[in-house]
Design an enzyme around this catalytic site. Structure first.
Site, mmCIF file in Angstrom:
data_model
loop_
_atom_site.group_PDB
_atom_site.id
_atom_site.type_symbol
_atom_site.label_atom_id
_atom_site.label_comp_id
_atom_site.label_asym_id
_atom_site.label_seq_id
_atom_site.Cartn_x
_atom_site.Cartn_y
_atom_site.Cartn_z
ATOM 1 N N GLU A 1 3.030 6.589 -1.721
ATOM 2 C CA GLU A 1 2.474 7.539 -0.743
ATOM 3 C C GLU A 1 1.852 8.745 -1.454
ATOM 4 O O GLU A 1 2.316 9.178 -2.505
ATOM 5 C CB GLU A 1 3.567 8.007 0.221
ATOM 6 C CG GLU A 1 4.718 8.745 -0.448
ATOM 7 C CD GLU A 1 5.335 9.796 0.458
ATOM 8 O OE1 GLU A 1 4.565 10.475 1.156
ATOM 9 O OE2 GLU A 1 6.561 9.938 0.439
ATOM 10 N N THR A 2 0.805 9.280 -0.872
ATOM 11 C CA THR A 2 0.127 10.431 -1.470
ATOM 12 C C THR A 2 0.623 11.759 -0.911
ATOM 13 O O THR A 2 0.475 12.795 -1.558
ATOM 14 C CB THR A 2 -1.395 10.333 -1.251
ATOM 15 O OG1 THR A 2 -1.659 10.228 0.147
ATOM 16 C CG2 THR A 2 -1.966 9.110 -1.947
ATOM 17 N N CYS B 1 10.652 15.754 4.224
ATOM 18 C CA CYS B 1 11.400 15.099 5.295
ATOM 19 C C CYS B 1 12.283 13.969 4.772
ATOM 20 O O CYS B 1 13.103 13.437 5.526
ATOM 21 C CB CYS B 1 10.442 14.566 6.361
ATOM 22 S SG CYS B 1 9.149 13.494 5.707
ATOM 23 N N ALA C 1 -0.555 22.411 9.410
ATOM 24 C CA ALA C 1 -1.789 22.056 8.701
ATOM 25 C C ALA C 1 -1.578 22.054 7.192
ATOM 26 O O ALA C 1 -2.490 22.340 6.425
ATOM 27 C CB ALA C 1 -2.911 23.026 9.082
ATOM 28 N N ARG D 1 13.761 14.175 1.311
ATOM 29 C CA ARG D 1 14.545 14.552 0.130
ATOM 30 C C ARG D 1 14.721 16.062 0.029
ATOM 31 O O ARG D 1 13.874 16.829 0.511
ATOM 32 C CB ARG D 1 13.890 14.023 -1.149
ATOM 33 C CG ARG D 1 12.549 14.655 -1.502
ATOM 34 C CD ARG D 1 11.914 13.962 -2.711
ATOM 35 N NE ARG D 1 11.621 12.575 -2.413
ATOM 36 C CZ ARG D 1 12.261 11.531 -2.947
ATOM 37 N NH1 ARG D 1 13.222 11.732 -3.832
ATOM 38 N NH2 ARG D 1 11.938 10.304 -2.617
#
Length: 393
Positions: A103-104, A48, A178, A50
């Site tokens: 961020e993971t 969302c 999911a 790149r």
């Protein structure tokens, strides 16, 4: 021989364009990899925030054609080559180039794209090694530094944002998708004690798997079930990959108050009669946590540079291994053909034995040279031997 020189990256991120523009470019890159990846290895990362296309061994004109495909929609496109392209991918996997530093979610997205494109045969050879190493970098950074302490990604930020608007413990929530982001959303909503949780996914088994871990209810991702969730839930999070809007209307009398769009590309239509939270709305929340994580950035950057310095030796070893495998295959095939011409199994066996006896010591020598840092010599010897048996590398 610089084995990083053939690496190129065409890069576009949230810094240059809107999420809507990223979505259009992402669709174009999906078509691009399907057309071009048979000719040379490619890896496309579309999230969302790149769209990045990595190519290995592509002629400069091919790289420029990929860049031109971006420019049909936006002007702000960067082309990076060689070690800089590898460094950029390592930093992306480490979360150093994200809206939320550390961020993971992005690491999961890098892995998901990699697994999918390896299975499709798009990402292979030395490009496969580069992406594998990027995943390793991402894992090391999160294990050896505290850069990911706190919110795990945009999904976490969206939950923080929503929790300021309503009490999640009294709310019904649905998560569409999911994958890496969606499953992370579901886990965090469950940990915050959300009143009721629904997980929707195209592959229903995956929805059931996430629901089992979170105490939620699995539903298929269909238009009917999405509208049902809009009628029943207070908040709906969309994290799906879709070329069409997943939510383009809100049913009359629906309970939904907030819709969060983390889809790739945007999956929620504009102009809906409810509050729609998009990525742009989360940047202010991210800035607060980025300030807290600033002290860990230098440690993460040091890991990136350490792994980047080791990459040429790894590529040389992989190059030698691949070249040697091709060399042995060619030599053994030639031995079988000689045996067949002689009309004798014993002759074929003798020829194969001779090939192994002559080539295996050279093979081991080349591997040892690559491991000891004599990369150029190992690559040169591999090329000489391959040319000697009639196969171009």
């Amino acid at each position: 021989m610089d084995l990083l020189a053939p690496l190129s990256a065409v890069v576009l991120t949230y810094r240059e364009v809107s999420a809507e523009a990223l979505g259009k470019v992402g669709q174009e890159m999906k078509r691009c990899i399907e057309r071009r990846a048979r000719a040379f290895p490619m890896y496309v990362l579309h999230t969302c925030s790149r769209v990045e296309a990595y190519l290995y061994g592509a002629p400069p004109e091919e790289v420029q054609e990929v860049a031109e495909a971006y420019r049909r929609y936006v002007d702000s496109v960067r082309v990076i080559t060689g070690a800089e392209a590898a460094r950029h991918l390592f930093r992306v996997a480490a979360g150093l180039d994200s809206i939320l530093i550390g961020e993971t979610d992005v690491l999961g997205q890098v892995e998901e794209a990699f697994d999918r494109q390896v299975r499709a045969g798009y990402t292979r050879g030395l490009l496969k090694t580069v992406v594998e190493r990027a995943v390793r970098v991402g894992k090391r950074v999160r294990t050896e530094t505290a850069i990911s302490r706190g919110p795990r990604g945009l999904g976490s930020l969206s939950i923080i944002y929503v929790s300021r608007l309503l009490d999640l413990r009294q709310a019904k929530a649905a998560v569409l998708g999911a994958g890496a982001v969606g499953s992370g959303l579901a886990m965090e909503l469950a940990s915050r004690g959300v009143g009721k949780l629904y997980i929707l996914n195209r592959t229903f088994e995956k929805a059931r798997e996430v629901a089992a871990k979170t105490g939620g209810e699995a539903r298929p991702l269909t238009r009917e079930e999405v509208e049902r969730c809009l009628r029943e839930c207070d908040v709906v999070f969309s994290s799906v990959h879709s070329m069409e809007y997943v939510i383009d209307r809100v049913p009359e009398g629906a309970s939904v108050k907030i819709v969060v769009d983390l889809g790739v590309p945007q999956t929620v239509a504009p102009g809906l009669p409810v509050k729609v939270v998009r990525i742009e709305d989360l940047r202010q929340v991210a800035e607060q946590y980025n300030a807290e994580r600033a002290a860990e950035v230098a440690k993460a950057e040091a890991i990136v540079e350490e792994e980047l310095a080791a990459l040429p030796r790894l590529l040389a070893r992989r190059y030698v291994e691949e070249t040697v495998a091709a060399l042995l295959e060619t030599a053994m095939t030639a031995a079988e053909e000689e045996g067949a011409r002689a009309g004798c199994d014993a002759a074929a066996l003798a020829a194969k034995t001779t090939v192994k006896r002559v080539l295996l010591p050279l093979v081991e020598k080349m591997k040892k040279m690559a491991e000891d840092g004599q990369m150029e010599e190992a690559v040169r010897l591999a090329n000489v031997l391959t040319q000697a048996v009639g196969r171009k590398t």
